[in-house]
Enzyme design. Structure first.
Site, short mmCIF file in Angstrom:
data_model
loop_
_atom_site.label_atom_id
_atom_site.label_comp_id
_atom_site.label_asym_id
_atom_site.label_seq_id
_atom_site.Cartn_x
_atom_site.Cartn_y
_atom_site.Cartn_z
N HIS A 166 -6.84 -19.00 104.10
CA HIS A 166 -5.53 -18.41 103.80
C HIS A 166 -4.42 -19.24 104.45
O HIS A 166 -3.47 -19.67 103.77
CB HIS A 166 -5.51 -16.96 104.33
N GLU A 167 -4.56 -19.49 105.74
CA GLU A 167 -3.50 -20.23 106.44
C GLU A 167 -3.44 -21.67 105.96
O GLU A 167 -2.37 -22.27 105.90
CB GLU A 167 -3.71 -20.16 107.96
N HIS B 89 -1.13 -21.91 103.02
CA HIS B 89 0.28 -22.05 103.44
C HIS B 89 0.55 -23.49 103.91
O HIS B 89 1.58 -24.07 103.60
CB HIS B 89 0.58 -21.09 104.61
N GLU C 132 2.97 -17.09 99.54
CA GLU C 132 1.77 -16.25 99.59
C GLU C 132 0.85 -16.56 98.41
O GLU C 132 -0.37 -16.42 98.51
CB GLU C 132 2.19 -14.78 99.60
#
Ligand code: ZN
Length: 444
Positions: free
Chosen positions: A201-202, A205, A231
């Protein structure tokens, strides 16, 4: 002497760096000067005292203590809107701060369609037995989990010459400069999944931030364009890719070699179902891909009603329960796992509204960007199944990442996908994936 960039910008192509920089900086400036510094000081003072009280009130299940803080936050949110008057809806300026160009009306119409399609999907899946996830519980050493997670995101394209992975309590991505974009994760040695999926997830980003064109570094254009588009990238890499069948066709054998004792006896399908199991739950941050958006849309609607004054703050806990029952078929008796569960209304910017919608916009766009990438380059799923991501990463960099803030989210979506933001690809993605997983006909 007053110097105007307007005539110069007008002579440049709309998508040039120069015209985009002038256009965006002018918008940022016009917004920034509308907020008096005394207001900003009051809002941040409220945010810190409210956050401090919330850290004790939530475990104590004490909504009464938070009620006056929330009242002030709603007042400050209305005051915030007032600086941007005239507006159509009191929540519009707060939404615009996160998703420039979007309004209460545009988010509402996007969500109304999604909610009515999602609830029957959730009901159909909830009628099925919940798959076991016992294979994810056991003993998984921290160094091995970190090593596996880092190797995956490096393969995605995360550049560790310009970043690094560390541990934290709440995972995040932090950009210090174009050359230093760091990510964090947390590791539970008794559970496999958290560390890997939050790293993915990170990293999503971080890939976005690392992909912004070098020429834009250090300018107001040198970062991602909106909270929702940002997101979309964390969710594309975590969910669409990282929880996908193709990804694990390549990576499950690798994982088995990493944790042979834990996974030797566990078949592919058992593992794949465990990491994608759908279950109605009380807590947003624990929710799966399918039910997650119901949690978000509920918060969005409640905060809009609070701002409108149609919902009184003292009635919030009961309104929360009623909506949970209606959408998810369950509700918590206490407020700890109800309207006190998220920090958003009790800290952050000292306001209520404008934050939650970006998570669901992210989910919607994750599928829309991925579908557009596969349409342009149909080999992408076959490459993912071989553990190769360069084609997908290259398309995203070209269509999205390199532009930084040159274009607003609606423009970027139109340019990259050929149409406006739409829930159609996302619903098609959920129906295909979960229809297959649960052997259901999830036709619209
Ligand atoms: Zn995120």
């Amino acid at each position: 002497m007053k110097v105007s960039c307007g005539p110069y910008a007008a002579g440049q192509p709309y998508d040039s760096d120069e015209a985009s920089l002038i256009r965006t900086a002018r918008r940022d400036f016009a917004k920034a000067i509308k907020l008096p510094s005394a207001y900003v000081a009051r809002a941040s003072a409220l945010a810190s005292t409210s956050y401090d009280a919330w850290t004790r009130a939530r475990p104590a299940n004490d909504f009464a203590t938070m009620l006056p803080f929330l009242e002030k936050a709603v007042d400050l949110s209305r005051e915030y809107a007032g600086f941007f008057a005239p507006y159509q809806h009191v929540a519009d300026p707060l939404i615009d701060a996160a998703e420039e160009g979007m309004t209460t009306a545009s988010v509402r119409s996007l969500f109304a369609g999604l909610r009515s399609e999602l609830i029957p999907i959730v009901c159909a899946i909830a009628d099925q037995p919940v798959p076991g996830d016992g294979c994810l519980h056991g003993s998984f050493s921290e160094p091995k989990q970190l090593e596996f997670s880092l190797s995956v995101v490096k393969q995605f394209g995360y550049d560790t010459d310009r970043g690094r992975l560390d541990k934290t309590h709440h995972p995040f991505c932090a950009k210090f400069s174009a050359g230093d974009v760091r990510i964090t994760t947390r590791v539970d040695e008794k559970h496999f999944g958290d560390a890997l999926f939050s790293t993915m997830h990170e990293a999503g980003h971080a890939l976005y931030e690392q992909g912004v064109a070098a020429a834009l570094a250090g300018t107001p254009l040198g970062s991602g364009t909106s909270a929702g588009v940002h997101e979309s990238q964390s969710r594309l890499w975590e969910n669409v890719v990282g929880r996908g069948r193709a990804f694990w066709e390549h990576y499950y054998p690798v994982l088995r070699n990493t944790f042979p004792d834990q996974f030797r006896q566990i078949g592919f399908e058992t593992f794949y179902r465990a990491i994608n199991r759908v279950q109605r739950s009380l807590i947003r941050t624990d929710a799966d891909e399918v039910t997650y958006n119901l949690h978000i849309m509920m918060r969005f609607d409640l905060e809009v009603e609070l701002l409108e004054g149609h919902l009184r703050i003292k009635d919030l806990p009961e309104a929360w329960r009623a909506r949970m029952r209606a959408d998810l078929g369950l509700a918590s008796a206490d407020d700890r796992d109800g309207c006190l569960q998220d920090v958003h209304w009790y800290g952050g910017t000292g306001t209520v509204g404008g934050g939650f919608q970006s998570y669901t916009i992210g989910n919607i766009l994750s599928a829309q960007f991925y579908a557009a990438a596969v349409k342009a380059l149909p080999n992408i799923p076959l490459e993912i199944a071989k553990g190769e991501f360069a084609t997908l990463h290259g398309w995203l960099r070209e269509q999205l990442y390199q532009h930084g803030r040159k274009f607003q989210s609606s423009e970027v979506v139109m340019r990259a996908t050929g149409g406006p933001m739409s829930t159609t690809p996302y619903l098609a993605y959920l129906r295909a994936k979960y229809g297959e997983l649960y052997r259901l006909e999830l036709a619209p």
